[in-house]
Design an enzyme around this catalytic site. Structure first.
Site, PDB file in Angstrom:
ATOM      1  CD  GLU A 145       1.104  22.754  20.562  1.00  0.00           C
ATOM      2  OE1 GLU A 145       1.194  23.981  20.749  1.00  0.00           O
ATOM      3  OE2 GLU A 145       1.733  22.171  19.657  1.00  0.00           O
TER       4      GLU A 145
ATOM      5  CG  HIS B 171      11.003  16.658  20.931  1.00  0.00           C
ATOM      6  ND1 HIS B 171      11.652  17.774  21.394  1.00  0.00           N
ATOM      7  CD2 HIS B 171      10.235  17.084  19.891  1.00  0.00           C
ATOM      8  CE1 HIS B 171      11.312  18.829  20.667  1.00  0.00           C
ATOM      9  NE2 HIS B 171      10.451  18.441  19.749  1.00  0.00           N
TER      10      HIS B 171
HETATM   11  C1  LIG Z   1       4.540  23.703  21.281  1.00  0.00           C
HETATM   12  C2  LIG Z   1       5.080  23.022  20.080  1.00  0.00           C
HETATM   13  N1  LIG Z   1       4.229  22.610  19.130  1.00  0.00           N
HETATM   14  C3  LIG Z   1       4.696  22.001  18.028  1.00  0.00           C
HETATM   15  C4  LIG Z   1       6.027  21.774  17.856  1.00  0.00           C
HETATM   16  C5  LIG Z   1       6.558  21.065  16.604  1.00  0.00           C
HETATM   17  N2  LIG Z   1       7.270  22.012  15.750  1.00  0.00           N
HETATM   18  C6  LIG Z   1       8.592  22.157  15.796  1.00  0.00           C
HETATM   19  S1  LIG Z   1       9.147  23.378  14.798  1.00  0.00           S
HETATM   20  C7  LIG Z   1       7.585  23.706  14.267  1.00  0.00           C
HETATM   21  C8  LIG Z   1       7.350  24.794  13.248  1.00  0.00           C
HETATM   22  C9  LIG Z   1       7.714  26.102  13.836  1.00  0.00           C
HETATM   23  O1  LIG Z   1       7.507  27.121  12.910  1.00  0.00           O
HETATM   24  P1  LIG Z   1       8.162  28.529  13.140  1.00  0.00           P
HETATM   25  O2  LIG Z   1       7.855  29.009  14.516  1.00  0.00           O
HETATM   26  O3  LIG Z   1       7.763  29.391  12.022  1.00  0.00           O
HETATM   27  O4  LIG Z   1       9.730  28.260  13.117  1.00  0.00           O
HETATM   28  P2  LIG Z   1      10.575  27.705  11.885  1.00  0.00           P
HETATM   29  O5  LIG Z   1      10.587  26.225  11.993  1.00  0.00           O
HETATM   30  O6  LIG Z   1       9.959  28.200  10.644  1.00  0.00           O
HETATM   31  O7  LIG Z   1      11.942  28.268  12.110  1.00  0.00           O
HETATM   32  C10 LIG Z   1       6.665  22.865  14.862  1.00  0.00           C
HETATM   33  C11 LIG Z   1       5.215  22.891  14.607  1.00  0.00           C
HETATM   34  C12 LIG Z   1       6.877  22.188  18.888  1.00  0.00           C
HETATM   35  N3  LIG Z   1       8.187  21.969  18.825  1.00  0.00           N
HETATM   36  N4  LIG Z   1       6.378  22.815  19.971  1.00  0.00           N
END
Ligand SMILES: Cc1ncc(C[n+]2csc(CCOP(=O)(O)OP(=O)(O)O)c2C)c(N)n1
Ligand SMILES: Cc1ncc(C[n+]2csc(CCOP(=O)(O)OP(=O)(O)O)c2C)c(N)n1
Ligand SMILES: [Mg+2]
Ligand SMILES: [Mg+2]
Lengths: 314, 321, 314, 321
Positions: free
Chosen positions: B59, B128
């Site tokens: 972000e 959220h």
């Molecule tokens: C700071 C932030 N940006 C975006 C999101 C939205 N978001 C939730 S899970 C996710 C993907 C996360 O990927 P990863 O860290 O690989 O974890 P996974 O879901 O694969 O377990 C995103 C973009 C968030 N929760 N927090």
């Protein structure tokens, strides 16, 4: 692993039936990371998790029924129904919380380890995060912090290849989390995250080195998210056949094969699976029957000084 | 004229702006797949991955890069996914984007449209669900917009993209599916309120999704013979003091209702401004109806505690009238 | 380099005399980085700098008199007296600003390069930051961004060993900025930052590779901050003798020796130095005599829509 | 009783808290050298570098680590250096520290004292001068304190460190050198205002450095025979509505003055609250005197445009009286 799989199977069913209220992020296919990493931990060791945290929380010893109640938003949930899946936590077993903000748990974990060190404790702190989190600033700040202050924290990158609908590789420079950690002065290990014994063995060694004051470590565990990002995501964006192929590598299947090969009888394994399913079905039914939290709880635990009063009559 | 959802209206605004100006582009997570709420669906197919840019989960970099790209002559549309995640990029928005034009003595403008989906959406819990529009009104250099209808989402998003300064554009997550008529080439002036419903008995000021709650209340009140005037501010900075003042001059009564926490919320600004400058118009004490100062819960009945209902608005108007 | 030294010498004098209003961060001893890095740049290439940005700004071609006026908060300053030393900028020569927030320029630079690429330009973007900045999240996010999108940006870590009063090494894990950049997929080079020819040569090569689409690069330039963090900081926290010893490595002295060795006559060098001093003394006097900005300027350039009016009578 | 500067009073509070409780510690940049304003001078010598922890330039990690360390049973004092840099750590403060206790259903408290030196201080310009106290009042879970005197800095900082929830503690940079008497073991209750000067003709509410400007105005007004009551709120959340209401009941006039931008500032909250709940007390329209919505300039006369002067307060009171 069986309990995690059964828990999430029940939770997904509950989400489909609208009994689970908010979004849930299943970790189906990733159970070996949770189980293997938490195996060498003591109850008073600390764990920080992610939005995809059911498995980690169960593996750290949280009560499945209380967790299910939390997902249903009911009284008796670990967080009293105020947090839900993305904020699941059980401080009584050292599980200091899932987190709705990707990467936010990294600095918190470094700080928890800092607190442990200041207080002279011998607990270790484990911080699990996804491959997507390695592109957020806290990865650098938190790992550098832990390295600078030689803190007892094990960072675990649970690398399932995906960050929501984006292939992490497409937006990630360099070779990956281990190289980044090494560049920050943190020794690393890599492991097949679908091989629960390998994960446990690696975690065991790392936790021991942490416990003896060796400073932070990172474990890169490669795994795969067999389902969608959330329980409602069909994950149609994945290359055709990718998920199907990866089901062959399902960590539960692999562990089962291993045990069978080691001479454990099929009926013993079946009984284990049945017990897990029964436990989680009971948790499902218990949660479904559980009362809602008292509405006045909305006003509790905001803050001691400066809390607003609940409206009269609540 | 077309019937569009709030989501589609926003998407149309972007598509039209991108067709008209090759320097307009979008950046944020998962945009190639349409964005987390489908509000970018199909845009990558039309404009390609360079202009519908799917980013890492960064972000700070999304916002900070947009500042640099704006200085380098493009017009970025920044997607923050949830307004709550914009808290990972506050330095970039507040210390950099909002101040650059001023600090550098006008050498550069920073044309940025920052989309921040905000508000409660069933059981998304404390991280959220926030509505922090008041924060941005407090920051010189920023424009703040919070549309309540598909047509306004279309018209104001186009105006935001055209604007040469950073705009925080807060769409409400609970409105994505709401349908409404959108006039072809509808326009809206940033800073002009919309009289959502005219009436002479009480002024109800709101914005974003809460406008619809106020409209429900107005409908109930009409059954009682009380004519409430509902003013949808649409933009919070600048905001249409004149429209509110004119209404209060007529009704003598002012209620401001919003979804955000009352303490430190933008309702305070509206009430204070009217009390200061239009005191004589107030025949009754002004009133804010907003969320109590508690985080947002997951369990529905607890979450509902931070909702201001039509019923509460009706009761408050009855007390004043 | 001589002009930078002379500018800052005059600025420090002005700060002592309270003619410069806010804090200034002199780069005395670091001039070779500014001069060497900017030498291969075109006027329309872009530069993002730090709180310690006088040298970078001059080297990019900004007018010294306008800069001095800015430090004095006067009319005719580059930013009309609204920014001061920490926000010095000259967009007409591609200098997009110093920054009062450590590390904030990194993401902005990545984005400027992104903008250049989207518009099909062939400019490069240079982003200079200190060794302290490598511990902030934007280092990771901005470098990863530039690597992922293969952007034409040269990151320069101007490593003077200090972050305010703290030795950077004491709070920095791992081998340093180059290792971190490599782990993010960015090729790097290292250079003696007090050797102006070496810096220029390295920068030249990197800029060429950038210009031909090679993607981002990082240059690690080791130097030393000969004075305190700000002009009022006596830097008594440094190990005894450290600064004194490093004066022997003064880049201007080294360049002078080099030129003398190459047969340039002492009086030619003296004349250069005298010209630089004369220019900056004139800038000092000009700034001192310059009018204050019109007070109404406080209300200008806030924003087009939603600007508040200046009070009547201003 | 001792005569101490505002800086020394804060330092004494910390030293006493650290002596009394081994879990209290400080973290931030350059603390080992006394901190950027000398407000930690000598503490490393007494408590050692583990408890006076000099950190990397990592505001997110400073704040985020403090959250974790608080959960792990310590009481961190977080130094943000300039309130402006806390904008690099907003997720950690607002999404994590403020909400953890609630989201986790009371399983953990987060005892955190976040020191954020704020306000204008000659020619520090737009990124080193902001007063964003209003933001924090809007966030459930946070306590917000802004002391105006050495004694309050001492007493309230001790109270903040003792408090079990996150406190944003905003010292004003222009007050560091201000001297005043500090009673031994002075205490102050968070949420109780201080009547800085009693009077029956007009209520002037303020906090932080602006209290002293209000006091100057009160002195000038006294020469004219107008007795202003100056209320120093001291803490903004909770804030002492009862004290302000009681004063306005007496004077019928309310002026709120603060250094922060007026739009979206905390003055709006005070004025709106009094207008809503104590409307009948107001014999004149209430009034805010605060900064115009422009960034803060470097050049002194431009910077002064965002200052509310005693003269302006005097003129405003005269108009009301
Ligand atoms: C700071 C932030 N940006 C975006 C999101 C939205 N978001 C939730 S899970 C996710 C993907 C996360 O990927 P990863 O860290 O690989 O974890 P996974 O879901 O694969 O377990 C995103 C973009 C968030 N929760 N927090
Ligand atoms: C985010 C942020 N944190 C802290 C500061 C205060 N600060 C200004 S300069 C500085 C030291 C920076 O060190 P380095 O990056 O090495 O640059 P140098 O001063 O050595 O040129 C600090 C801590 C700041 N300006 N911004
Ligand atoms: Mg992942
Ligand atoms: Mg340095």
């Amino acid at each position: 692993m069986l309990r995690i799989r059964a828990f999430e199977t029940a939770a997904i069913r509950a989400a489909d039936e609208k009994l689970v209220l908010g979004a849930i992020h299943p970790s189906v296919g990733q159970e070996a990371v949770a189980a293997g990493v938490c195996a060498p931990l003591r109850r008073d060791d600390l764990l920080l998790s992610t939005h995809r945290g059911h498995g980690h929380t169960l593996a750290k010893g949280a009560d499945a029924a209380a967790m299910m109640r939390e997902l249903f938003g009911r009284d008796g949930g670990n967080c009293g129904g105020k947090g839900g899946s993305m904020h699941i936590a059980d401080f009584s077993v050292g599980m200091l919380g899932a987190n709705g903000v990707v990467g936010a748990n990294i600095n918190i974990a470094a700080g928890a380890a800092h607190g442990v060190k200041l207080r002279g404790g011998d607990q270790v702190v484990v911080c699990i995060f996804g491959d997507g989190a390695m592109n957020r600033g806290p990865f650098l700040e938190g790992l550098n912090w832990a390295a600078s202050f030689k803190l007892p924290v094990l960072f675990v990158c649970e690398d399932n290849g995906w960050a929501a609908t984006t292939s992490t590789r497409a937006v990630t420079g360099g070779p990956g989390p281990a190289a980044r950690a090494e560049a920050l002065g943190i020794a690393t290990a890599a492991v097949d995250g679908n091989d629960v014994l390998a994960v446990e063995e690696a975690a065991q060694a790392l936790v021991e080195s942490l416990r003896s004051g060796g400073g932070p470590r990172l474990l890169h565990a490669r795994t795969y998210r067999l389902l969608g990002h959330t329980s409602v995501d069909k994950a149609a964006y994945r290359p055709a056949g990718q998920a199907e192929a990866r089901w062959a590598d399902d960590p539960i299947r692999r562990a089962t094969d291993l045990l069978l090969g080691a001479g454990v009888a099929q009926n013993v394994l079946d009984a284990d699976a049945a017990a897990a399913t029964a436990e989680m079905t009971a948790a499902f039914e218990d949660a479904k029957a559980a009362p809602w939290p008292p509405v006045s709880a909305a006003y509790d635990d905001v803050q001691d000084i400066g809390a607003v009063a609940a409206p009269a009559g609540l | 004229m077309a019937r569009l959802s709030y989501r589609e209206a926003g998407r149309l605004a972007i598509a039209e702006a991108m067709r008209a100006d090759p320097t307009v582009w979008c950046l944020g997570e998962d945009l190639g797949r349409g964005g987390v709420f489908g509000q970018y669906a199909g845009l990558e197919a039309e404009f390609g991955p360079d202009r519908i840019c799917s980013t890492p989960i960064s972000e700070s970099a999304i916002m900070g890069a947009a500042v640099g790209a704006a200085m380098a002559g493009t017009r970025p549309i920044v997607e923050m996914r949830f307004a709550d995640f914009a808290l990972c990029a506050v330095d970039e928005l507040v210390n950099q984007a909002a101040k650059a034009r001023y600090m550098f003595g006008g050498q550069s403008k920073v044309p940025l449209t920052v989309r921040e989906p905000m508000g409660m959406w069933r059981s998304s819990a404390a991280q959220h669900s926030q509505s922090l529009e008041a924060w941005y009104t407090h920051i010189p250099g920023l424009v703040v917009i919070a549309p309540a209808t598909p047509e306004d989402n279309y018209a104001l998003l186009k105006a935001a993209i055209r604007n040469d300064d950073p705009v925080v554009f807060m769409e409400h997550k609970n409105l994505w599916d709401m349908e409404g008529d959108v006039a072809d080439d509808a326009t809206a002036e940033i800073g002009k309120a919309r009289i959502a419903c005219a009436g002479g008995d009480c002024t109800i000021v709101s914005w974003s999704a809460q406008v619809h709650v106020a409209m429900q209340a107005a409908a109930e009140l009409a059954d009682d013979g009380i004519d409430a005037e509902v003013i949808d501010l649409r933009s919070l900075w600048p905001w249409d003091e004149a429209a509110v003042a004119a209404s209060v001059a007529k009704t003598g009564r002012l209620i401001v209702t919003h979804e955000a926490v009352g303490v430190g919320g933008f309702g305070g600004e509206v009430v204070a401004t009217i009390a200061e400058r239009h005191f004589a118009s107030l025949r009754r004490p002004p009133l804010r109806l907003a969320a109590p100062r508690i985080p947002i819960s997951y369990a529905p009945e607890l979450e509902n505690q931070v909702r201001v209902t039509a019923r509460q608005i009706v009761a408050a108007v009855r007390r004043l009238n």
